[in-house]
Design a protein around this motif. Structure first.
Motif, PDB file in Angstrom:
ATOM      1  N   SER A 154       0.866   1.971  -2.015  1.00  0.00           N
ATOM      2  CA  SER A 154       1.580   1.091  -0.893  1.00  0.00           C
ATOM      3  C   SER A 154       0.593   0.857  -0.104  1.00  0.00           C
ATOM      4  CB  SER A 154       2.508   1.731   0.040  1.00  0.00           C
ATOM      5  OG  SER A 154       3.854   2.252  -0.997  1.00  0.00           O
ATOM      6  N   CYS A 155      -0.547   1.585   0.038  1.00  0.00           N
ATOM      7  CA  CYS A 155      -1.630   1.501   1.081  1.00  0.00           C
ATOM      8  C   CYS A 155      -2.573   0.437   0.432  1.00  0.00           C
ATOM      9  CB  CYS A 155      -2.162   2.554   1.197  1.00  0.00           C
ATOM     10  SG  CYS A 155      -1.388   3.901   2.596  1.00  0.00           S
ATOM     11  N   TRP A 178       5.653  16.256  -5.394  1.00  0.00           N
ATOM     12  CA  TRP A 178       4.211  15.834  -4.427  1.00  0.00           C
ATOM     13  C   TRP A 178       3.341  14.690  -5.084  1.00  0.00           C
ATOM     14  CZ3 TRP A 178       4.593  16.629   0.371  1.00  0.00           C
ATOM     15  CH2 TRP A 178       5.130  17.800   1.029  1.00  0.00           C
ATOM     16  N   ILE A 188       3.033   7.135  -4.610  1.00  0.00           N
ATOM     17  CA  ILE A 188       3.396   6.115  -4.048  1.00  0.00           C
ATOM     18  C   ILE A 188       2.947   5.738  -2.735  1.00  0.00           C
ATOM     19  CG2 ILE A 188       5.851   5.117  -3.001  1.00  0.00           C
ATOM     20  CD1 ILE A 188       7.223   7.014  -5.258  1.00  0.00           C
ATOM     21  N   SER A 189       2.632   6.748  -1.711  1.00  0.00           N
ATOM     22  CA  SER A 189       1.887   6.302  -0.541  1.00  0.00           C
ATOM     23  C   SER A 189       0.502   5.541  -0.989  1.00  0.00           C
ATOM     24  CB  SER A 189       1.574   7.594   0.159  1.00  0.00           C
ATOM     25  OG  SER A 189       2.830   8.411   0.135  1.00  0.00           O
ATOM     26  N   ILE A 190      -0.342   6.039  -1.837  1.00  0.00           N
ATOM     27  CA  ILE A 190      -1.385   5.467  -2.007  1.00  0.00           C
ATOM     28  C   ILE A 190      -1.327   4.020  -2.734  1.00  0.00           C
ATOM     29  CG2 ILE A 190      -3.566   5.572  -3.539  1.00  0.00           C
ATOM     30  CD1 ILE A 190      -3.415   8.486  -3.271  1.00  0.00           C
ATOM     31  N   GLN A 220       4.524  12.414  -7.120  1.00  0.00           N
ATOM     32  CA  GLN A 220       5.126  11.046  -6.938  1.00  0.00           C
ATOM     33  C   GLN A 220       4.978  10.647  -5.532  1.00  0.00           C
ATOM     34  OE1 GLN A 220       9.260  12.121  -8.194  1.00  0.00           O
ATOM     35  NE2 GLN A 220       8.939  10.836  -9.755  1.00  0.00           N
ATOM     36  N   THR A 221       5.155  11.585  -4.578  1.00  0.00           N
ATOM     37  CA  THR A 221       5.037  11.214  -3.312  1.00  0.00           C
ATOM     38  C   THR A 221       3.515  10.660  -2.819  1.00  0.00           C
ATOM     39  OG1 THR A 221       6.307  12.768  -2.741  1.00  0.00           O
ATOM     40  CG2 THR A 221       5.428  11.854  -0.789  1.00  0.00           C
ATOM     41  N   VAL A 222       2.600  11.433  -3.393  1.00  0.00           N
ATOM     42  CA  VAL A 222       0.995  10.828  -3.027  1.00  0.00           C
ATOM     43  C   VAL A 222       0.847   9.662  -3.570  1.00  0.00           C
ATOM     44  CG1 VAL A 222      -1.005  11.524  -3.513  1.00  0.00           C
ATOM     45  CG2 VAL A 222       0.409  13.050  -2.338  1.00  0.00           C
TER      46      VAL A 222
END
Lengths: 136, 415
Positions: free
Chosen positions: B304-305, B294, B300-302, B296-298
Protein backbone atom coordinates in the motif's frame (compact mmCIF):
# COMPACT_ATOMS: atom_id res chain seq x y z
CA UNK A 1 -66.28 -48.24 23.41
CA UNK A 2 -64.54 -51.16 21.81
CA UNK A 3 -63.24 -54.09 23.75
CA UNK A 4 -59.64 -53.27 22.88
CA UNK A 5 -60.03 -49.71 24.15
CA UNK A 6 -61.59 -50.95 27.38
CA UNK A 7 -58.85 -53.42 27.98
CA UNK A 8 -56.28 -50.72 27.30
CA UNK A 9 -57.89 -48.43 29.87
CA UNK A 10 -58.13 -51.19 32.46
CA UNK A 11 -54.51 -52.14 31.93
CA UNK A 12 -53.42 -48.51 32.28
CA UNK A 13 -55.36 -48.15 35.53
CA UNK A 14 -53.80 -51.31 36.87
CA UNK A 15 -50.36 -50.12 35.91
CA UNK A 16 -50.90 -46.76 37.54
CA UNK A 17 -52.22 -48.28 40.72
CA UNK A 18 -49.20 -50.57 40.93
CA UNK A 19 -46.90 -47.61 40.35
CA UNK A 20 -48.73 -45.59 42.97
CA UNK A 21 -47.85 -48.14 45.61
CA UNK A 22 -44.23 -47.49 44.83
CA UNK A 23 -44.55 -43.73 44.71
CA UNK A 24 -42.28 -42.36 47.39
CA UNK A 25 -41.68 -38.87 46.05
CA UNK A 26 -38.10 -39.22 47.16
CA UNK A 27 -36.64 -36.53 44.94
CA UNK A 28 -39.28 -34.01 45.88
CA UNK A 29 -38.91 -34.73 49.60
CA UNK A 30 -35.14 -34.48 49.36
CA UNK A 31 -35.40 -31.08 47.64
CA UNK A 32 -37.76 -29.72 50.27
CA UNK A 33 -35.69 -31.09 53.13
CA UNK A 34 -32.51 -29.58 51.75
CA UNK A 35 -34.28 -26.25 51.46
CA UNK A 36 -35.34 -26.47 55.09
CA UNK A 37 -31.83 -27.40 56.16
CA UNK A 38 -30.57 -24.18 54.64
CA UNK A 39 -33.32 -22.11 56.29
CA UNK A 40 -33.52 -23.72 59.69
CA UNK A 41 -31.37 -22.82 62.62
CA UNK A 42 -28.80 -25.52 63.10
CA UNK A 43 -27.62 -24.56 66.52
CA UNK A 44 -30.45 -25.86 68.59
CA UNK A 45 -28.98 -28.19 71.20
CA UNK A 46 -31.96 -29.91 72.64
CA UNK A 47 -31.69 -33.36 73.99
CA UNK A 48 -34.74 -34.56 75.93
CA UNK A 49 -35.26 -31.17 77.46
CA UNK A 50 -38.77 -30.08 78.08
CA UNK A 51 -39.85 -26.53 77.72
CA UNK A 52 -36.92 -25.66 75.59
CA UNK A 53 -37.23 -22.68 73.32
CA UNK A 54 -36.28 -24.82 70.34
CA UNK A 55 -38.04 -27.92 69.09
CA UNK A 56 -37.11 -31.41 70.10
CA UNK A 57 -38.02 -33.84 67.39
CA UNK A 58 -38.11 -37.64 67.35
CA UNK A 59 -35.21 -39.49 65.75
CA UNK A 60 -37.04 -42.63 64.62
CA UNK A 61 -36.09 -46.21 65.21
CA UNK A 62 -35.66 -48.32 62.07
CA UNK A 63 -39.03 -49.33 60.71
CA UNK A 64 -40.91 -46.42 62.30
CA UNK A 65 -39.70 -43.58 60.16
CA UNK A 66 -42.92 -42.47 58.53
CA UNK A 67 -45.02 -41.95 61.68
CA UNK A 68 -42.14 -40.07 63.27
CA UNK A 69 -41.75 -37.88 60.18
CA UNK A 70 -45.45 -37.06 60.33
CA UNK A 71 -45.23 -36.24 64.02
CA UNK A 72 -42.07 -34.22 63.65
CA UNK A 73 -43.22 -32.07 60.76
CA UNK A 74 -46.56 -31.53 62.48
CA UNK A 75 -44.75 -30.28 65.55
CA UNK A 76 -42.60 -27.97 63.45
CA UNK A 77 -45.71 -26.52 61.85
CA UNK A 78 -47.24 -25.84 65.28
CA UNK A 79 -44.18 -23.98 66.47
CA UNK A 80 -44.30 -21.54 63.57
CA UNK A 81 -40.88 -22.23 62.19
CA UNK A 82 -39.69 -20.62 59.03
CA UNK A 83 -40.55 -21.90 55.54
CA UNK A 84 -44.09 -22.83 56.54
CA UNK A 85 -45.14 -23.59 52.97
CA UNK A 86 -42.39 -26.14 52.49
CA UNK A 87 -43.12 -27.68 55.88
CA UNK A 88 -46.80 -27.97 55.03
CA UNK A 89 -45.93 -29.69 51.80
CA UNK A 90 -43.66 -32.16 53.55
CA UNK A 91 -46.18 -32.90 56.25
CA UNK A 92 -48.93 -33.55 53.71
CA UNK A 93 -46.70 -35.85 51.71
CA UNK A 94 -45.76 -37.91 54.75
CA UNK A 95 -49.35 -38.05 55.91
CA UNK A 96 -50.61 -39.24 52.53
CA UNK A 97 -47.90 -41.87 52.30
CA UNK A 98 -48.83 -43.10 55.76
CA UNK A 99 -52.58 -43.11 55.22
CA UNK A 100 -52.63 -44.65 51.77
CA UNK A 101 -49.76 -47.05 52.29
CA UNK A 102 -47.82 -45.61 49.42
CA UNK A 103 -44.12 -46.23 49.07
CA UNK A 104 -43.58 -49.87 49.89
CA UNK A 105 -39.87 -49.24 50.26
CA UNK A 106 -40.51 -47.34 53.45
CA UNK A 107 -41.38 -49.47 56.45
CA UNK A 108 -44.64 -48.34 57.92
CA UNK A 109 -44.88 -48.74 61.63
CA UNK A 110 -48.09 -47.83 63.40
CA UNK A 111 -46.63 -45.40 65.82
CA UNK A 112 -43.59 -43.28 66.07
CA UNK A 113 -40.91 -45.02 68.08
CA UNK A 114 -37.71 -43.32 68.94
CA UNK A 115 -34.85 -43.61 71.34
CA UNK A 116 -33.75 -40.03 71.35
CA UNK A 117 -35.06 -36.65 70.40
CA UNK A 118 -32.83 -34.45 68.36
CA UNK A 119 -32.51 -31.00 66.96
CA UNK A 120 -34.20 -29.76 63.85
CA UNK A 121 -31.06 -30.38 61.88
CA UNK A 122 -30.76 -33.97 63.11
CA UNK A 123 -34.41 -34.64 62.34
CA UNK A 124 -34.14 -33.23 58.83
CA UNK A 125 -30.94 -35.16 58.17
CA UNK A 126 -32.74 -38.33 59.20
CA UNK A 127 -35.43 -37.62 56.61
CA UNK A 128 -32.72 -36.92 54.05
CA UNK A 129 -30.83 -40.12 54.79
CA UNK A 130 -33.97 -42.24 54.72
CA UNK A 131 -35.07 -41.06 51.30
CA UNK A 132 -31.57 -41.04 49.86
CA UNK A 133 -31.33 -44.70 50.82
CA UNK A 134 -34.56 -45.40 48.94
CA UNK A 135 -33.37 -43.48 45.91
CA UNK A 136 -30.19 -45.46 45.77
CA UNK B 1 -4.66 -32.74 81.36
CA UNK B 2 -3.77 -35.36 83.87
CA UNK B 3 -4.63 -38.99 83.86
CA UNK B 4 -3.98 -41.81 86.21
CA UNK B 5 -1.83 -44.67 85.13
CA UNK B 6 -2.01 -48.31 86.02
CA UNK B 7 -0.67 -47.80 89.50
CA UNK B 8 -2.46 -46.42 92.43
CA UNK B 9 -0.45 -43.27 92.53
CA UNK B 10 -0.47 -40.35 90.22
CA UNK B 11 1.90 -37.60 89.55
CA UNK B 12 1.64 -34.16 88.19
CA UNK B 13 3.92 -31.66 86.67
CA UNK B 14 5.06 -28.50 88.23
CA UNK B 15 3.45 -25.40 86.82
CA UNK B 16 5.20 -24.56 83.62
CA UNK B 17 7.48 -21.61 83.64
CA UNK B 18 7.19 -21.33 79.92
CA UNK B 19 4.03 -21.57 77.88
CA UNK B 20 3.27 -24.84 76.25
CA UNK B 21 3.25 -24.53 72.52
CA UNK B 22 3.37 -26.56 69.38
CA UNK B 23 5.24 -25.83 66.23
CA UNK B 24 6.39 -27.37 63.01
CA UNK B 25 7.32 -30.99 62.88
CA UNK B 26 11.03 -30.45 62.79
CA UNK B 27 10.97 -28.12 65.74
CA UNK B 28 8.05 -29.48 67.70
CA UNK B 29 8.76 -29.45 71.34
CA UNK B 30 7.19 -28.20 74.47
CA UNK B 31 8.74 -26.97 77.56
CA UNK B 32 7.10 -27.69 80.83
CA UNK B 33 9.90 -26.12 82.64
CA UNK B 34 13.54 -25.92 81.90
CA UNK B 35 14.44 -28.21 84.71
CA UNK B 36 11.56 -30.58 84.57
CA UNK B 37 11.07 -32.13 81.20
CA UNK B 38 11.15 -31.62 77.53
CA UNK B 39 9.54 -33.30 74.58
CA UNK B 40 10.92 -32.99 71.12
CA UNK B 41 11.43 -34.35 67.72
CA UNK B 42 15.17 -34.28 67.86
CA UNK B 43 17.34 -37.31 67.65
CA UNK B 44 17.35 -39.60 69.48
CA UNK B 45 13.65 -40.11 69.11
CA UNK B 46 13.06 -41.02 72.69
CA UNK B 47 14.96 -38.54 74.75
CA UNK B 48 15.52 -39.27 78.36
CA UNK B 49 15.24 -36.66 80.96
CA UNK B 50 15.33 -36.39 84.67
CA UNK B 51 12.80 -34.99 86.92
CA UNK B 52 13.82 -32.62 89.53
CA UNK B 53 12.51 -35.17 91.95
CA UNK B 54 14.67 -37.84 90.46
CA UNK B 55 11.92 -39.74 88.67
CA UNK B 56 12.87 -40.95 85.28
CA UNK B 57 10.56 -40.74 82.37
CA UNK B 58 10.74 -41.57 78.79
CA UNK B 59 8.77 -39.38 76.55
CA UNK B 60 7.01 -40.08 73.33
CA UNK B 61 5.97 -37.38 70.93
CA UNK B 62 2.77 -37.74 68.96
CA UNK B 63 1.40 -35.43 66.43
CA UNK B 64 1.74 -34.03 62.98
CA UNK B 65 2.83 -30.81 61.43
CA UNK B 66 0.05 -28.88 63.11
CA UNK B 67 0.39 -29.92 66.68
CA UNK B 68 2.20 -32.22 69.03
CA UNK B 69 1.44 -34.08 72.18
CA UNK B 70 3.66 -35.73 74.70
CA UNK B 71 3.20 -38.76 76.85
CA UNK B 72 5.20 -38.84 79.98
CA UNK B 73 5.73 -42.31 81.34
CA UNK B 74 6.94 -42.39 84.84
CA UNK B 75 8.59 -45.38 86.41
CA UNK B 76 9.52 -45.20 90.03
CA UNK B 77 12.43 -47.08 91.54
CA UNK B 78 9.78 -49.36 92.98
CA UNK B 79 8.74 -50.08 89.41
CA UNK B 80 5.43 -48.38 89.83
CA UNK B 81 4.24 -46.84 86.63
CA UNK B 82 2.21 -43.88 85.77
CA UNK B 83 1.78 -41.90 82.63
CA UNK B 84 0.68 -38.43 81.81
CA UNK B 85 -0.48 -36.64 78.70
CA UNK B 86 0.71 -33.09 78.45
CA UNK B 87 -1.79 -32.28 75.74
CA UNK B 88 -5.29 -33.57 75.35
CA UNK B 89 -4.11 -36.43 73.24
CA UNK B 90 -7.31 -37.43 71.42
CA UNK B 91 -7.48 -34.01 69.82
CA UNK B 92 -3.91 -34.20 68.72
CA UNK B 93 -3.82 -37.55 67.08
CA UNK B 94 -4.56 -37.64 63.36
CA UNK B 95 -8.27 -38.02 62.71
CA UNK B 96 -9.50 -41.25 61.13
CA UNK B 97 -10.53 -40.50 57.56
CA UNK B 98 -12.41 -42.95 55.36
CA UNK B 99 -13.15 -42.83 51.63
CA UNK B 100 -15.43 -45.25 49.79
CA UNK B 101 -13.98 -45.65 46.29
CA UNK B 102 -16.68 -46.21 43.67
CA UNK B 103 -18.60 -48.27 46.25
CA UNK B 104 -16.16 -51.10 45.62
CA UNK B 105 -13.80 -50.79 48.57
CA UNK B 106 -12.98 -48.40 51.37
CA UNK B 107 -9.76 -47.10 52.90
CA UNK B 108 -9.56 -45.59 56.36
CA UNK B 109 -6.31 -43.84 57.31
CA UNK B 110 -5.11 -42.14 60.47
CA UNK B 111 -1.58 -40.91 59.90
CA UNK B 112 1.88 -41.71 58.64
CA UNK B 113 5.06 -43.14 60.00
CA UNK B 114 6.66 -39.73 60.29
CA UNK B 115 4.02 -38.45 62.66
CA UNK B 116 3.06 -41.44 64.74
CA UNK B 117 4.90 -44.24 66.36
CA UNK B 118 2.66 -46.64 68.24
CA UNK B 119 0.87 -49.93 67.80
CA UNK B 120 -2.51 -49.23 66.24
CA UNK B 121 -5.64 -51.38 66.04
CA UNK B 122 -8.88 -50.44 64.35
CA UNK B 123 -12.27 -51.86 65.30
CA UNK B 124 -15.55 -51.14 63.61
CA UNK B 125 -19.25 -51.86 63.95
CA UNK B 126 -22.58 -50.72 62.55
CA UNK B 127 -25.43 -49.09 64.44
CA UNK B 128 -26.20 -51.04 67.58
CA UNK B 129 -24.03 -54.02 66.87
CA UNK B 130 -22.37 -54.94 70.09
CA UNK B 131 -19.59 -57.04 68.60
CA UNK B 132 -16.75 -54.97 67.35
CA UNK B 133 -14.85 -56.40 64.41
CA UNK B 134 -11.18 -55.73 63.96
CA UNK B 135 -9.81 -54.59 60.63
CA UNK B 136 -8.68 -57.56 58.59
CA UNK B 137 -6.43 -55.71 56.11
CA UNK B 138 -4.12 -53.07 57.54
CA UNK B 139 -2.07 -50.62 55.46
CA UNK B 140 1.47 -50.58 56.73
CA UNK B 141 4.11 -47.95 56.32
CA UNK B 142 7.18 -50.06 57.03
CA UNK B 143 6.42 -51.20 60.53
CA UNK B 144 3.64 -48.84 61.49
CA UNK B 145 -0.06 -49.43 60.78
CA UNK B 146 -1.39 -46.29 59.11
CA UNK B 147 -4.71 -47.41 57.61
CA UNK B 148 -7.29 -50.15 57.06
CA UNK B 149 -8.76 -51.57 53.86
CA UNK B 150 -12.42 -52.69 53.74
CA UNK B 151 -13.81 -55.00 51.08
CA UNK B 152 -17.19 -54.46 49.50
CA UNK B 153 -18.90 -57.04 51.65
CA UNK B 154 -17.74 -55.24 54.78
CA UNK B 155 -19.41 -51.99 53.71
CA UNK B 156 -23.00 -51.07 54.57
CA UNK B 157 -24.32 -47.66 53.61
CA UNK B 158 -27.12 -45.75 55.31
CA UNK B 159 -26.28 -47.25 58.67
CA UNK B 160 -24.20 -45.44 61.26
CA UNK B 161 -20.62 -46.71 60.95
CA UNK B 162 -18.48 -46.57 64.09
CA UNK B 163 -14.72 -46.97 64.29
CA UNK B 164 -12.52 -47.29 67.33
CA UNK B 165 -8.80 -46.67 66.94
CA UNK B 166 -6.56 -47.92 69.70
CA UNK B 167 -3.02 -46.64 70.01
CA UNK B 168 -1.02 -48.67 72.44
CA UNK B 169 2.53 -48.17 73.53
CA UNK B 170 4.47 -49.15 76.51
CA UNK B 171 1.50 -50.76 78.20
CA UNK B 172 -0.72 -47.73 77.90
CA UNK B 173 -3.52 -47.45 75.35
CA UNK B 174 -5.21 -44.47 73.85
CA UNK B 175 -8.63 -44.79 72.18
CA UNK B 176 -10.26 -42.63 69.55
CA UNK B 177 -13.77 -43.29 68.33
CA UNK B 178 -15.67 -41.78 65.46
CA UNK B 179 -19.12 -42.14 63.88
CA UNK B 180 -19.57 -41.85 60.11
CA UNK B 181 -22.20 -42.19 57.37
CA UNK B 182 -20.54 -44.12 54.57
CA UNK B 183 -22.94 -42.91 51.84
CA UNK B 184 -21.47 -39.44 52.42
CA UNK B 185 -17.93 -40.66 51.82
CA UNK B 186 -18.33 -42.06 48.32
CA UNK B 187 -15.81 -41.02 45.67
CA UNK B 188 -16.77 -42.30 42.20
CA UNK B 189 -14.23 -43.32 39.62
CA UNK B 190 -13.49 -40.88 36.81
CA UNK B 191 -15.74 -41.12 33.73
CA UNK B 192 -14.46 -43.15 30.79
CA UNK B 193 -14.98 -43.46 27.03
CA UNK B 194 -15.32 -39.76 26.33
CA UNK B 195 -16.62 -39.38 22.78
CA UNK B 196 -17.26 -36.30 20.65
CA UNK B 197 -19.99 -36.25 18.02
CA UNK B 198 -20.29 -33.65 15.26
CA UNK B 199 -23.82 -32.33 15.09
CA UNK B 200 -25.38 -29.89 12.65
CA UNK B 201 -25.10 -26.11 13.01
CA UNK B 202 -21.50 -26.18 14.27
CA UNK B 203 -22.58 -28.02 17.42
CA UNK B 204 -20.52 -30.57 19.33
CA UNK B 205 -21.92 -33.26 21.58
CA UNK B 206 -19.78 -34.91 24.26
CA UNK B 207 -20.83 -38.23 25.81
CA UNK B 208 -19.17 -40.48 28.36
CA UNK B 209 -19.69 -43.59 30.43
CA UNK B 210 -19.17 -44.39 34.10
CA UNK B 211 -18.17 -47.48 36.03
CA UNK B 212 -20.17 -46.34 39.05
CA UNK B 213 -22.95 -48.88 39.63
CA UNK B 214 -25.75 -46.31 39.99
CA UNK B 215 -25.36 -43.82 37.16
CA UNK B 216 -28.61 -42.04 38.06
CA UNK B 217 -27.02 -41.01 41.36
CA UNK B 218 -24.27 -39.02 39.65
CA UNK B 219 -23.89 -35.43 38.62
CA UNK B 220 -21.05 -34.38 36.36
CA UNK B 221 -18.86 -31.43 35.56
CA UNK B 222 -17.31 -30.74 32.16
CA UNK B 223 -14.16 -28.65 31.82
CA UNK B 224 -13.03 -27.44 28.39
CA UNK B 225 -11.06 -24.80 26.56
CA UNK B 226 -9.68 -24.13 23.10
CA UNK B 227 -6.09 -23.45 22.13
CA UNK B 228 -6.95 -19.75 21.88
CA UNK B 229 -8.43 -19.52 25.39
CA UNK B 230 -6.48 -18.84 28.58
CA UNK B 231 -8.96 -20.09 31.20
CA UNK B 232 -10.93 -23.27 31.53
CA UNK B 233 -14.72 -23.24 31.35
CA UNK B 234 -16.42 -25.54 33.87
CA UNK B 235 -20.07 -26.48 33.40
CA UNK B 236 -22.31 -28.65 35.62
CA UNK B 237 -24.23 -31.41 33.84
CA UNK B 238 -26.95 -33.65 35.27
CA UNK B 239 -27.22 -36.20 32.49
CA UNK B 240 -24.39 -37.88 30.59
CA UNK B 241 -24.46 -35.63 27.53
CA UNK B 242 -22.92 -32.21 27.09
CA UNK B 243 -23.57 -29.97 24.08
CA UNK B 244 -21.36 -27.13 22.94
CA UNK B 245 -23.58 -24.94 20.77
CA UNK B 246 -21.10 -23.26 18.43
CA UNK B 247 -17.53 -24.21 17.76
CA UNK B 248 -14.83 -22.76 15.57
CA UNK B 249 -13.37 -25.29 13.20
CA UNK B 250 -10.06 -23.49 13.21
CA UNK B 251 -9.65 -24.00 16.97
CA UNK B 252 -8.46 -26.99 18.94
CA UNK B 253 -10.63 -28.02 21.90
CA UNK B 254 -9.79 -30.18 24.93
CA UNK B 255 -12.46 -31.68 27.22
CA UNK B 256 -12.37 -33.26 30.70
CA UNK B 257 -15.22 -34.74 32.76
CA UNK B 258 -15.58 -35.66 36.45
CA UNK B 259 -18.41 -37.01 38.60
CA UNK B 260 -19.89 -36.73 42.07
CA UNK B 261 -22.77 -38.40 43.89
CA UNK B 262 -25.76 -36.07 43.66
CA UNK B 263 -27.97 -34.85 46.49
CA UNK B 264 -30.60 -37.54 45.83
CA UNK B 265 -28.22 -40.32 46.86
CA UNK B 266 -25.89 -38.80 49.41
CA UNK B 267 -24.23 -35.73 50.89
CA UNK B 268 -20.71 -36.31 49.71
CA UNK B 269 -18.49 -33.45 48.61
CA UNK B 270 -15.94 -35.76 47.02
CA UNK B 271 -15.50 -35.30 43.28
CA UNK B 272 -13.88 -38.00 41.23
CA UNK B 273 -10.57 -37.39 39.48
CA UNK B 274 -10.73 -35.73 36.07
CA UNK B 275 -11.14 -38.16 33.22
CA UNK B 276 -8.63 -38.71 30.46
CA UNK B 277 -8.94 -35.81 28.00
CA UNK B 278 -10.59 -35.91 24.60
CA UNK B 279 -9.68 -33.42 21.87
CA UNK B 280 -11.34 -32.03 18.78
CA UNK B 281 -10.52 -29.50 16.09
CA UNK B 282 -7.74 -28.28 13.88
CA UNK B 283 -4.34 -29.13 15.28
CA UNK B 284 -2.38 -26.82 12.97
CA UNK B 285 0.49 -25.22 14.81
CA UNK B 286 -0.60 -21.97 16.26
CA UNK B 287 2.87 -20.51 15.71
CA UNK B 288 2.66 -21.08 11.95
CA UNK B 289 -0.74 -19.47 11.81
CA UNK B 290 0.51 -16.45 13.69
CA UNK B 291 3.53 -16.07 11.44
CA UNK B 292 1.46 -16.22 8.29
CA UNK B 293 -0.89 -13.60 9.71
CA UNK B 294 1.97 -11.21 10.44
CA UNK B 295 3.54 -11.80 7.01
CA UNK B 296 0.25 -10.95 5.37
CA UNK B 297 -0.14 -7.83 7.42
CA UNK B 298 3.36 -6.58 6.69
CA UNK B 299 3.19 -7.34 2.96
CA UNK B 300 -0.10 -5.57 2.52
CA UNK B 301 1.14 -2.53 4.41
CA UNK B 302 4.33 -2.28 2.34
CA UNK B 303 2.47 -2.70 -0.94
CA UNK B 304 0.00 0.00 0.00
CA UNK B 305 2.79 2.41 0.85
CA UNK B 306 4.59 1.74 -2.44
CA UNK B 307 1.47 2.31 -4.47
CA UNK B 308 0.81 5.53 -2.65
CA UNK B 309 4.36 6.73 -3.26
CA UNK B 310 4.12 5.92 -6.96
CA UNK B 311 0.96 7.91 -7.25
CA UNK B 312 2.51 10.89 -5.54
CA UNK B 313 5.50 10.82 -7.86
CA UNK B 314 3.29 10.56 -10.90
CA UNK B 315 1.23 13.45 -9.78
CA UNK B 316 4.21 15.66 -9.15
CA UNK B 317 6.20 14.81 -12.27
CA UNK B 318 3.51 14.53 -14.90
CA UNK B 319 1.44 17.63 -15.18
CA UNK B 320 -0.84 16.03 -17.68
CA UNK B 321 -1.87 13.52 -15.08
CA UNK B 322 -2.26 16.31 -12.58
CA UNK B 323 -4.44 18.25 -14.89
CA UNK B 324 -6.61 15.27 -15.52
CA UNK B 325 -6.99 14.60 -11.85
CA UNK B 326 -7.22 18.24 -10.78
CA UNK B 327 -8.67 20.29 -13.68
CA UNK B 328 -8.21 24.06 -13.50
CA UNK B 329 -11.11 26.37 -12.96
CA UNK B 330 -11.66 28.09 -16.30
CA UNK B 331 -10.78 31.82 -16.39
CA UNK B 332 -12.64 33.67 -19.22
CA UNK B 333 -10.74 36.92 -18.78
CA UNK B 334 -8.14 35.91 -21.35
CA UNK B 335 -10.71 35.93 -24.03
CA UNK B 336 -11.36 39.60 -23.31
CA UNK B 337 -7.75 40.77 -23.09
CA UNK B 338 -7.84 42.10 -26.65
CA UNK B 339 -10.96 44.09 -25.96
CA UNK B 340 -9.51 45.93 -23.01
CA UNK B 341 -5.88 46.14 -24.01
CA UNK B 342 -5.92 46.53 -27.76
CA UNK B 343 -9.24 48.21 -28.43
CA UNK B 344 -9.41 50.14 -25.21
CA UNK B 345 -12.87 48.96 -24.34
CA UNK B 346 -14.39 49.74 -27.71
CA UNK B 347 -16.73 46.88 -28.11
CA UNK B 348 -17.76 47.69 -31.69
CA UNK B 349 -14.22 47.84 -32.82
CA UNK B 350 -13.33 44.61 -31.02
CA UNK B 351 -16.42 42.93 -32.35
CA UNK B 352 -15.41 43.98 -35.87
CA UNK B 353 -18.47 46.02 -36.64
CA UNK B 354 -17.78 47.89 -39.91
CA UNK B 355 -17.27 51.61 -39.58
CA UNK B 356 -20.02 52.59 -41.94
CA UNK B 357 -22.47 50.58 -39.85
CA UNK B 358 -21.29 52.33 -36.78
CA UNK B 359 -21.66 55.68 -38.54
CA UNK B 360 -25.10 54.81 -39.75
CA UNK B 361 -26.36 54.62 -36.27
CA UNK B 362 -25.24 58.15 -35.61
CA UNK B 363 -28.03 60.70 -36.44
CA UNK B 364 -27.15 63.23 -39.17
CA UNK B 365 -29.96 65.66 -38.58
CA UNK B 366 -31.31 67.59 -35.78
CA UNK B 367 -34.85 68.40 -34.92
CA UNK B 368 -36.09 71.21 -32.85
CA UNK B 369 -38.63 70.33 -30.41
CA UNK B 370 -41.94 72.07 -30.93
CA UNK B 371 -43.74 72.69 -27.72
CA UNK B 372 -47.53 72.75 -28.13
CA UNK B 373 -49.83 74.12 -25.50
CA UNK B 374 -53.59 74.80 -25.25
CA UNK B 375 -54.87 78.31 -25.30
CA UNK B 376 -57.37 79.02 -22.51
CA UNK B 377 -61.03 79.99 -23.49
CA UNK B 378 -61.84 83.74 -23.40
CA UNK B 379 -64.98 84.08 -21.10
CA UNK B 380 -66.10 80.66 -19.86
CA UNK B 381 -64.04 80.34 -16.81
CA UNK B 382 -61.49 81.87 -14.75
CA UNK B 383 -58.07 81.29 -15.80
CA UNK B 384 -56.74 78.21 -14.39
CA UNK B 385 -53.88 80.05 -12.90
CA UNK B 386 -53.77 82.93 -10.57
CA UNK B 387 -52.52 86.33 -11.64
CA UNK B 388 -49.47 85.77 -9.60
CA UNK B 389 -48.65 82.80 -11.74
CA UNK B 390 -47.78 83.81 -15.22
CA UNK B 391 -49.27 81.75 -18.01
CA UNK B 392 -46.94 79.42 -19.70
CA UNK B 393 -45.27 80.69 -22.84
CA UNK B 394 -46.68 79.68 -26.28
CA UNK B 395 -43.59 80.64 -28.22
CA UNK B 396 -41.36 77.92 -29.29
CA UNK B 397 -38.40 77.82 -27.05
CA UNK B 398 -34.74 77.58 -27.98
CA UNK B 399 -33.20 74.28 -28.75
CA UNK B 400 -33.73 71.98 -25.86
CA UNK B 401 -30.97 71.09 -23.55
CA UNK B 402 -29.13 67.96 -24.41
CA UNK B 403 -30.98 64.98 -23.26
CA UNK B 404 -34.40 66.44 -23.49
CA UNK B 405 -35.58 65.06 -26.78
CA UNK B 406 -38.98 63.80 -25.70
CA UNK B 407 -41.82 65.86 -27.24
CA UNK B 408 -44.28 64.67 -24.70
CA UNK B 409 -42.89 66.47 -21.79
CA UNK B 410 -45.56 68.10 -19.66
CA UNK B 411 -47.14 70.47 -22.27
CA UNK B 412 -50.63 71.63 -22.99
CA UNK B 413 -52.07 71.41 -26.49
CA UNK B 414 -55.31 72.07 -28.32
CA UNK B 415 -57.63 69.14 -28.19
Amino acid sequence: MSASMLSYILFSCLLLSVQAEHYCGGREIIRYTKRLLVDSSLSCPCRQTAGSSCSCLPIPEPGHELPCFVEGTKHMLKTNMSSKLVLERLYQTFQVQLDRNLCESLPRGDQCQYKTKGTVSEFLNTILTTYQAMNK
Amino acid sequence: MHRKGDSSFSFHLAPSSQPLFSGKKSTSWLAVSKTTAFCGNTAPLYPWTSWAAGKVSFIFMYGNSQSAACLLHCVTPQLRKAWLWLFPAPAVLAEVKCVLFNEEYMNCTWGSRETLKANYSLYYWYRNTSNKVECKHYWQDQDIRVGCHFNQDEIIQFQPFHVLLKASMGGSTLEISKRMELQDLVKPDAPVNLTIHNMSNNQLQLTWATTYPKAKCLEHAVKYKSNKDTDWMEISVNGDVFSLPSVDYKKFYTFYVRSKVNKYCGRTQLWSEWSAPVVWGSNSTSKGTVHWFWIQTVLISIASCLILLALVILLVRMERVWVILMPRIPNPSKNFDELFITHNGNFQEWAGVPKDVVESFKPNYSENICYVSELPPKDSYEPLWESSNPPPSVMPSASPAPGEHSPYKNSYGRV
